[in-house]
Design an enzyme around this catalytic site. Structure first.
Site, short mmCIF file in Angstrom:
data_model
loop_
_atom_site.label_atom_id
_atom_site.label_comp_id
_atom_site.label_asym_id
_atom_site.label_seq_id
_atom_site.Cartn_x
_atom_site.Cartn_y
_atom_site.Cartn_z
N ALA A 18 0.84 -1.20 0.00
CA ALA A 18 0.00 0.00 0.00
C ALA A 18 0.88 1.24 0.00
O ALA A 18 2.07 1.16 0.26
CB ALA A 18 -0.93 0.00 1.21
N LYS A 19 0.24 2.38 -0.28
CA LYS A 19 0.99 3.64 -0.35
C LYS A 19 1.72 3.92 0.96
O LYS A 19 2.83 4.48 0.96
CB LYS A 19 0.05 4.81 -0.65
CG LYS A 19 -0.77 4.64 -1.91
CD LYS A 19 0.04 4.95 -3.16
CE LYS A 19 -0.66 4.44 -4.40
NZ LYS A 19 -2.08 4.83 -4.48
N ARG A 20 1.13 3.55 2.07
CA ARG A 20 1.74 3.87 3.37
C ARG A 20 3.03 3.08 3.61
O ARG A 20 3.75 3.35 4.57
CB ARG A 20 0.75 3.61 4.51
CG ARG A 20 0.35 2.16 4.63
CD ARG A 20 -0.55 1.88 5.83
NE ARG A 20 -1.01 0.49 5.76
CZ ARG A 20 -2.05 0.09 5.05
NH1 ARG A 20 -2.75 0.95 4.36
NH2 ARG A 20 -2.39 -1.19 5.02
#
Ligand SMILES: [Zn+2]
Length: 292
Positions: free
Chosen positions: A234-236
């Site tokens: 994910a982006k995080r």
């Protein structure tokens, strides 16, 4: 000749896992002589500018597509026509259940966990009138089977659950399961390459395709990209987009597939569907600091 497709949701930049799936979809289509279509799934979760950035990223990898980019938001008439066809054959019913009511309802014998328990399937007209006054109805498919078998190039013959799934939500939004089936059928898509998190929903979609008079596509559910903790990338997780990683992004993706080349077209020679890795790809973003 058939078609493959990539169908991104324009909710933000594509991360390496998305780019890898897009590249695989393109390779699977092109290596089998199919055309390749680009469809933006913008029924919800749209971030302004995201589509343009996604398409630019795909182009920069050498991924091309045939014909104009199609947008689900412009195809409401097709989804409505499919609902009308199913409704005219008695294959729809209104459902007034909340999520909580479905979870708490006693499930039918032999029904898998999470399957719709059938609460609203056989309401009388008077009962429906009463419930319509309380909350807007979702529309569910009156499924004529409890399971359906699909063919997947990596998973083989795969049998999965079919329940009375939602086709239009209570808020009026078209459900993904309806839109994807209508679009693939209408666009002549006969090869669906996507993340294997969608494998379990493929039998429902393939069954719905048959009800709409379409031949279910051949599926290629590819392993997802995971982070170092084994969760979906994910982006995080850090630097995971093409813009964050620069030119190394393409090399990372191709290396994960055991392929070499500097653009999508150069990968075709060494590619075959049977050689797609069967294990998830664990990607640790470069600036992820070691935990001490
Ligand atoms: Zn219900």
């Amino acid at each position: 000749m058939g078609a493959g497709r990539f169908a991104p949701s324009p909710s933000g930049d594509l991360h390496l896992g998305n780019l890898r799936t897009a590249l695989l979809a393109w390779l699977c289509a092109r290596s089998t002589g199919r055309s390749f279509l680009m469809r933006v799934e913008d029924l919800d979760r749209v971030r302004p500018g995201a589509e343009e950035r996604q398409l630019a990223d795909l182009r920069s990898m050498g991924i091309d597509w045939d014909g104009p980019v199609v947008h689900q938001s412009e195809r409401a008439w097709l989804y409505d026509a499919a609902l009308a066809s199913l409704g005219g054959r008695g294959l729809l019913f209104e459902c007034f259940c909340t999520r909580r009511e479905i979870l708490e309802a006693p499930s039918a014998p032999h029904a898998p966990p999470g399957a719709y328990p059938g609460t609203c399937r056989d309401l009388t007209e008077a009962e429906r009138d009463e419930r319509r006054a309380v909350r807007p109805a979702a529309v569910r498919l009156r499924a004529g089977t409890a399971s359906f078998t699909i063919h997947d190039e990596l998973h083989g013959s795969y049998e999965g659950v079919v329940d009375d799934f939602v086709l239009r939500r209570g808020d009026g939004a078209i459900a993904y399961n309806l839109a994807v089936v209508v679009d693939d059928a209408q666009q002549g898509v006969d090869q669906v390459v996507r993340g294997d998190d969608l494998l379990s929903s493929a039998p429902r979609q393939a069954y719905l395709a048959t009800l709409l008079g379409a031949t279910p596509p051949t599926y290629v559910h590819v392993p997802l990209a995971l982070n170092s903790a084994g969760q979906r990338l994910a982006k995080r997780d850090g630097a995971v987009t093409l813009r964050e990683l620069g030119p190394s992004a393409f090399a990372l993706v191709t290396a994960s597939l055991g392929l070499t080349g500097t653009t999508a077209g150069e990968l075709l020679d060494g590619f075959s569907i049977e050689r797609i890795p069967r294990e998830p790809w664990v990607f640790v973003p470069p600036e992820e600091a070691p935990v001490v």
